[in-house]
Design an enzyme around this catalytic site. Structure first.
Site, PDB file in Angstrom:
ATOM      1  CG  HIS A 290      -0.400   0.531   2.603  1.00 32.01           C
ATOM      2  ND1 HIS A 290       0.139  -0.639   3.327  1.00 32.01           N
ATOM      3  CD2 HIS A 290      -0.270   1.145   3.576  1.00 32.01           C
ATOM      4  CE1 HIS A 290       0.690  -0.294   4.560  1.00 32.01           C
ATOM      5  NE2 HIS A 290       0.754   1.193   4.268  1.00 32.01           N
TER       6      HIS A 290
ATOM      7  CG  ASP B 123      -0.049  -3.553   2.830  1.00 31.61           C
ATOM      8  OD1 ASP B 123       0.543  -3.665   1.480  1.00 31.61           O
ATOM      9  OD2 ASP B 123      -0.641  -3.554   3.503  1.00 31.61           O
TER      10      ASP B 123
ATOM     11  CB  SER C 118       3.431   1.836   6.525  1.00 34.39           C
ATOM     12  OG  SER C 118       2.352   1.428   6.788  1.00 34.39           O
TER      13      SER C 118
END
Length: 321
Positions: free
Chosen positions: A143, A173, A266
């Protein structure tokens, strides 16, 4: 005949004695102190940190920080069709369902037509974290690089490089990037742990969380634009709260940690005390404190096994602590 000491002679003797005493004291004060007489150095906080478990932790973090990069994702002009349709369906259902937050319905009624017109465009610039797993390969979250047009990597020492996507696993992911246009030697690759992770073991998170300040009462403007600052990765520490956590993703079971995770973390590494990557920071619990989730390093190794074997592989550790 008794003899009496002269008062003048007595005063002179006393004066001479005092003078000699002062001279001796002055000489002793001016003489340098020998090494044997030097007092032992007073312990400092730096000396304390440089030894023991704390010193090992500082050394481990210091060796891992250069391998962590800040990722800037300049997206394409248009969103993917699937992403646009997803937002369209979400907006339509919100328009047709005024409950439970009925006071938000007027805003939804205004925003839905705007989304029909402006929704296909992607005006965002994404930021995230990644880390080297080989001299020319970086791992991050899928993402973070979604709808990418140009990816820029920034190293801790201020160097910049470009990157392109080599492989992507949206279900897990995860994304694997190939580094290009990097001047100078690459930083060391972080080792990946293939073995199990145990609940309760320490978890150290490295990354580039957002430092954007919304406003300041004195200046009424952001204090600094972090994009103009030199990269400065942060370190947070906690424990592995749970393993094999199910979050509705049939392909992945996550590690849960209470180490602080924030937007921008992230794709960053979650390290064990052995310095090996045990997970990739991915999710943050909504409305809860100290609840973050990471994709296990074993899942990363399975997802990109072929690419990692072709490249100069990072060291892989087998077991837990």
């Amino acid at each position: 005949m008794s003899m009496r000491r002269s008062p003048a002679l007595t005063g002179t003797s006393s004066w001479l004695a005092c003078s000699l005493t002062l001279l001796l004291l002055a000489g002793c004060a001016g003489a340098p102190i020998s090494d044997a007489e030097q007092p032992p150095p007073r312990p400092t906080a730096v000396a304390a940190i440089g030894s023991g478990a704390a010193g090992q932790l500082v050394a481990m973090v210091g060796s891992g920080r250069p391998s962590v990069v800040r990722i800037t994702n300049e997206t394409r002009l248009f969103k993917p069709v699937g992403r646009y349709l997803e937002g369209l369906v979400e907006g339509l259902f919100g328009l047709l369902n005024p409950l439970p937050a009925y006071w938000e319905w007027p805003l939804r009624a205004i925003s839905f037509p705007l989304y029909l017109v402006l929704g296909p465009f992607d005006f965002e610039t994404g930021f995230g974290t990644g880390f080297f797993v080989a001299p020319d390969l970086v791992v991050t979250n899928a993402h973070v690089i979604a709808n990418w047009s140009r990816l820029t990597l920034e190293l801790e020492d201020g160097r910049r490089a470009r990157a392109e996507v080599v492989a992507e696993r949206e279900a897990e992911d995860l994304a694997l990037l190939r580094v290009t246009e990097l001047r100078g030697p690459p930083p060391p690759a972080l080792p990946l742990r293939r073995g199990p992770v145990a609940p309760g073991e320490p978890a150290i998170v490295l990354g580039y969380p957002s430092r954007q300040v919304l406003s300041h009462p004195l200046f009424n403007r952001p204090l600094a634009d972090e994009r103009q600052l030199l990269p400065n990765p942060t370190v947070t520490m906690g424990v592995v709260s749970a393993v094999d956590v199910e979050l509705g993703n049939p392909t992945t079971r996550y590690l849960e940690t209470d180490a602080a995770l924030n937007p921008g973390n992230s794709g960053g590494p979650v390290l064990g005390l052995d310095g090996a990557v045990i997970g990739v920071a991915t999710l943050v619990g909504v409305g809860t404190a100290n609840e973050g989730y990471a994709v296990p390093a074993a899942t990363l190794l399975e997802a990109f096994e072929e690419q990692l074997q072709e490249a100069a592989p990072a060291e892989q550790t087998g077991g837990g602590q």
